[in-house]
Design an enzyme around this catalytic site. Structure first.
Site, PDB file in Angstrom:
ATOM      1  N   TYR A  32       0.734  -1.265   0.063  1.00 54.79           N
ATOM      2  CA  TYR A  32       0.065  -0.126  -0.119  1.00 54.79           C
ATOM      3  C   TYR A  32       0.841   1.352  -0.079  1.00 54.79           C
ATOM      4  O   TYR A  32       2.033   1.110   0.331  1.00 54.79           O
ATOM      5  CB  TYR A  32      -0.990   0.017   1.153  1.00 54.79           C
ATOM      6  N   ARG A  51       8.446   4.167  -4.540  1.00 53.73           N
ATOM      7  CA  ARG A  51       8.236   3.401  -3.308  1.00 53.73           C
ATOM      8  C   ARG A  51       7.364   1.990  -3.667  1.00 53.73           C
ATOM      9  O   ARG A  51       7.676   1.029  -3.177  1.00 53.73           O
ATOM     10  CB  ARG A  51       7.989   4.083  -2.110  1.00 53.73           C
ATOM     11  N   LYS A 146       6.509  -1.932   1.905  1.00 54.60           N
ATOM     12  CA  LYS A 146       5.234  -1.356   2.378  1.00 54.60           C
ATOM     13  C   LYS A 146       4.087  -2.183   2.238  1.00 54.60           C
ATOM     14  O   LYS A 146       3.182  -1.893   1.559  1.00 54.60           O
ATOM     15  CB  LYS A 146       4.904   0.156   1.852  1.00 54.60           C
TER      16      LYS A 146
END
Length: 284
Positions: A32, A51, A146
């Site tokens: 996420y 990212r 993440k």
């Protein structure tokens, strides 16, 4: 009525549904991002998407997708303005519960929005300092991904709540890594210190902005390992995240930080950071 994005469709939130066999639901096999949009424009969108791609590559989820267009349209459908977008990508559903990865699975893509507060307008006086606890970092070793497997984070946040604290800082092999839902900083003799980025720490975009603003405004800073003794003896301690900005820590476990008040370096950085955010939100 809030509009969300789900697998190619922009629909009312209450109409969005996924399969009970989705691997994000069954295994937390998903990643996420949380991305601020100011006046309808993604803030550091490229960095957030880089990212995201890093996380997807690590999970071996392959996608060719126009993230920027989808997110911009979603923000526009929700009134544009200043919104935080939550974006989640799962590996998809195999129609059954099975551990092995099927490379033919079609990923599930979901996104929703919520308003961003103008912390600058609220003022520095309204920011309350917090208490944190320090506890063992029991997460896996790839915290640079993440991922949505946040159960260890949830459990230590509950541990903090039961101790009358608002956040937990995590300790691994004698060194502090980050918070359960934040990065952290200490101040010693006017210098800001924070742990260096590695696989055991998430590269927070708010963390990066704080360091950048410190450099621009002549505030000395360093990235270095921090142990427990150094933490409790620091002049100031802060935490940072995309949803909370910069928050002063006034107590660590049973130890008062500094003189127990919001420190001068934090106050200066808060003013710089929130003024920067306010300009993005208002154009003033």
């Amino acid at each position: 009525m809030e509009t969300v994005y789900l697998n190619g469709h922009y629909v009312p939130a209450e109409e969005a549904k996924i399969s009970v066999f989705d691997r994000g639901f069954l295994f937390s096999d998903s990643v996420y991002e949380v991305i601020p949009f100011y006046q309808g424009v993604g803030f550091r969108l490229d960095e957030h998407l880089q990212r995201l791609e890093h996380s997807l590559r690590a999970l071996r989820i392959e996608l060719d997708f126009d993230w920027a267009s989808m997110l911009s349209r979603l923000v526009a459908l929700n009134g544009s303005g200043n919104l935080s977008v939550y974006l989640q990508v799962t590996r998809g559903s195999a129609g059954k519960r099975v551990h092995a990865i099927d490379p033919k699975l079609v990923p599930t893509i979901f996104a929703c929005c919520q308003p961003i507060r103008d912390i600058y307008q609220e003022g520095i006086e309204r920011v309350e300092g917090i208490k944190v606890i320090v506890t063992a970092d029991l997460r896996w070793r790839r915290c640079d991904i993440k991922a949505t497997c946040l159960l260890p984070n949830i459990l230590v946040l509950q541990q903090a709540k039961e101790a009358g604290a608002q956040e937990a800082l995590l300790l691994r092999d004698g060194t502090l890594t980050e918070g359960a839902s934040c990065n952290f900083f200490i101040v010693e003799r006017g210098v800001i210190y924070t742990p260096p980025i590695g696989t055991e720490i998430l590269s927070g975009t708010t963390r990066a902005l704080i360091l950048e603003l410190a450099d621009q405004n002549g505030i000395p800073r360093q990235e270095t390992d921090i142990d427990y003794q150094r933490l409790i003896n620091a002049d100031e301690v802060w935490i940072s995240s995309s949803t909370r900005a910069i928050v002063p820590v006034l107590q660590v476990d049973d130890y008062v930080v500094g003189d127990g008040l919001k420190g001068p370096v934090w106050q200066r950085m808060f003013e710089i950071f929130t003024r920067y955010q306010h300009q993005l939100m208002t154009g003033e």
